[in-house]
Design an enzyme around this catalytic site. Structure first.
Site, mmCIF file in Angstrom:
data_model
loop_
_atom_site.group_PDB
_atom_site.id
_atom_site.type_symbol
_atom_site.label_atom_id
_atom_site.label_comp_id
_atom_site.label_asym_id
_atom_site.label_seq_id
_atom_site.Cartn_x
_atom_site.Cartn_y
_atom_site.Cartn_z
ATOM 1 N NE ARG A 153 -31.427 -15.325 -9.865
ATOM 2 C CZ ARG A 153 -32.588 -15.675 -10.384
ATOM 3 N NH1 ARG A 153 -32.697 -16.867 -10.960
ATOM 4 N NH2 ARG A 153 -33.617 -14.870 -10.351
ATOM 5 C CD GLU A 197 -30.616 -6.296 -9.548
ATOM 6 O OE1 GLU A 197 -31.651 -5.641 -9.802
ATOM 7 O OE2 GLU A 197 -30.631 -7.505 -9.291
ATOM 8 C CD GLN A 257 -38.856 0.630 -16.432
ATOM 9 O OE1 GLN A 257 -39.769 0.202 -17.120
ATOM 10 N NE2 GLN A 257 -39.066 1.180 -15.258
ATOM 11 C CE1 TYR A 278 -37.863 3.712 -19.837
ATOM 12 C CE2 TYR A 278 -37.409 1.629 -20.940
ATOM 13 C CZ TYR A 278 -38.300 2.527 -20.395
ATOM 14 O OH TYR A 278 -39.642 2.234 -20.403
ATOM 15 C CE1 TYR A 292 -35.124 -4.972 -6.972
ATOM 16 C CE2 TYR A 292 -34.010 -3.689 -8.669
ATOM 17 C CZ TYR A 292 -34.396 -4.907 -8.146
ATOM 18 O OH TYR A 292 -34.048 -6.062 -8.790
ATOM 19 C CG ASP A 344 -38.766 -6.400 -8.528
ATOM 20 O OD1 ASP A 344 -39.628 -6.985 -7.824
ATOM 21 O OD2 ASP A 344 -38.031 -7.002 -9.327
ATOM 22 C CB CYS A 356 -46.955 -14.570 -8.708
ATOM 23 S SG CYS A 356 -48.448 -13.673 -8.207
ATOM 24 C CB CYS A 364 -49.484 -20.994 -6.746
ATOM 25 S SG CYS A 364 -48.784 -19.748 -5.631
#
Length: 350
Positions: free
Chosen positions: A21, A33, A38, A78, A116, A134, A188, A198
C-alpha cells in the site's frame, strides 16, 4: 455522508500498514495481488517479501526458471498461480520491455490476471476508475443492500459488479477500492462481524433485518473427489529417488516420489503381499516401514497419502524416464508439494 465517503473515512482510521500500500509500482502490486489470492494476509506476507527480495523487478522474475519459482512458492498452494506469474513476467519482458503495465486494457490480456486483479492494479497504481469485486467486496455489498443472489452465479457476478461500478468514487477509485476491501476484511467479516461499531449499520439491510449470518449467498461447491496416493521412499545412502510430475494434474511439473495411485485406500498387506511388491518397479521391493496415512486437503480433492520406505538393489531397479536420485542438498532447490516436503524433511532429519 454517502457510502464511499463513509468507508474511506473508516479506512483512514483503521487500515493495516501493508507494504504494497506504500507504492504505486504495478509490478509490486501485482506480486501482492497474485500471492494473496486464496491466501490470508498473514500467510502470504512472508511470500511477498521473499519474492520481492528475490525478484526486485519484473525483468528479474522473467529470467527465473520454473523450478526456482515453484520452489519459492512451496507451501503456498494453488501452484498454477506461480506458473502463471512466470508466464506473465516473461510476456511483460517481451512485449513491454520490462515495464509492467498499469492500464486495465493491457493488464487484462496477461496470463493469470482476471477482471478483479486488473481492476486492483490499475486503480492502485494509476488511479484508474475500475471497481474491484472480490470476496470481501461481495460480502459488504450483499449485506448492505440485502442481495440474496448467489455471489458465484453468473447473474450474481454481473449484479455485484454493476453495483460496485455504481458506487465507485470516480475521483479516488484507488482509495475507494482499498477501503471497501479492507472494510470487508476487518469490519464486515464472514463470522462475527463488528456490527455494533459499524459506521454503516443504520442503513445496512442485513443488520436491520437480522440477515447478517445469511448473507452473502453462495452456490454449493462441486463434490469433493477422494484420491489415494501410495508413495515409495527409496534411498541409496543419503540419495533419495524422486519423480518429476507431469503438467496435467495437481502439483504440475513439481517433484514427488514414485507413486501408485489406487481407487481406494489399501493396506500395506494388500500393496506388499508377502512383504514385497513388483508393481511399477519391475523388481521386488521389500517393505521396511509403513507410515500413518496423511490427509491433504485441496479445493476440490482430498488426497489420502501413504508413505512406504522400501529397500531394493539399485542395480536391479529399472528407472523410469521421470525418476532420478538426488542428494539432500540438491533437494532444497526443488519444488516439492508440501506433504512430500514435510515427509522428506522429517526422514532426512532422523
Amino acid at each position: 455522508m454517502d457510502f464511499s465517503q463513509t468507508i474511506i473515512q473508516w479506512y483512514n482510521g483503521n487500515k493495516r500498514d501493508l507494504p504494497w500500500r506504500n507504492t504505486t509500482d504495478p509490478y509490486v502490486i501485482w506480486l501482492s495481488e497474485i500471492i494473496l489470492q486464496q491466501t490470508r494476509v498473514d500467510q502470504g506476507m512472508p511470500y511477498f517479501y521473499r519474492f520481492a527480495e528475490k525478484y526486485p523487478t519484473v525483468s528479474h522474475f522473467a529470467a527465473a526458471s520454473e523450478d526456482e519459482v515453484l520452489s519459492l512458492w512451496q507451501g503456498l498452494g494453488y501452484y498454477s498461480r506461480g506458473r502463471n506469474m512466470l508466464k506473465t513476467a516473461r510476456l511483460v519482458q517481451q512485449q513491454y520491455k520490462g515495464v509492467f503495465p498499469h492500464k486495465y486494457s493491457d493488464l487484462i490480456s496477461l496470463k493469470g490476471i482476471g477482471e478483479y486483479t486488473a481492476a486492483a492494479i490499475s486503480s492502485f497504481a494509476a488511479n484508474e476508475a475500475q471497481a474491484v469485486v472480490d470476496g470481501n467486496v461481495n460480502r459488504v455489498l450483499a449485506r448492505y443492500f440485502g442481495i440474496d443472489e448467489p455471489i458465484n452465479s453468473n447473474k450474481g457476478k454481473k449484479q455485484f459488479q454493476q453495483i460496485a461500478n455504481d458506487l465507485l468514487d470516480r475521483q479516488y477509485p484507488g482509495m475507494h477500492n482499498q477501503a471497501i476491501m479492507e472494510f470487508g476484511a476487518l469490519q464486515c467479516k464472514p463470522k462475527n462481524p463488528a456490527c455494533n461499531i459499524c459506521p454503516l449499520r443504520e442503513t445496512c439491510f442485513a443488520y436491520s433485518n437480522n440477515l447478517v449470518k445469511s448473507l452473502p449467498v453462495k452456490l454449493k461447491k462441486n463434490s469433493i473427489k477422494n484420491r489415494y496416493f501410495n508413495y515409495f521412499l527409496i534411498a541409496d545412502g543419503e540419495n533419495v529417488l524422486l519423480n518429476k510430475r507431469g503438467d496435467t494434474d495437481i502439483w504440475a511439473n513439481m517433484y514427488d516420489l514414485p507413486l501408485i495411485e489406487t481407487p481406494t485406500q489399501v493396506t500395506p498387506a494388500q500393496l506388499f503381499p508377502s512383504g514385497q511388491t513388483t508393481t511399477l518397479f519391475q523388481t521386488a521391493l521389500a517393505l521396511l516401514k509403513a507410515y500413518p496415512v496423511k490427509k491433504h486437503i485441496l479445493t476440490h480433492q482430498h488426497i489420502y497419502i501413504s508413505f512406504y520406505q522400501v529397500s531394493v538393489s539399485r542395480d536391479e531397479l529399472k528407472l523410469q524416464p521421470t525418476w532420478f536420485f538426488t542428494t539432500p542438498d540438491d533437494l532444497k532447490a526443488l519444488a516439492l508439494p508440501k506433504p512430500i516436503l514435510m515427509f522428506l524433511a522429517a526422514f532426512i532429519g532422523q
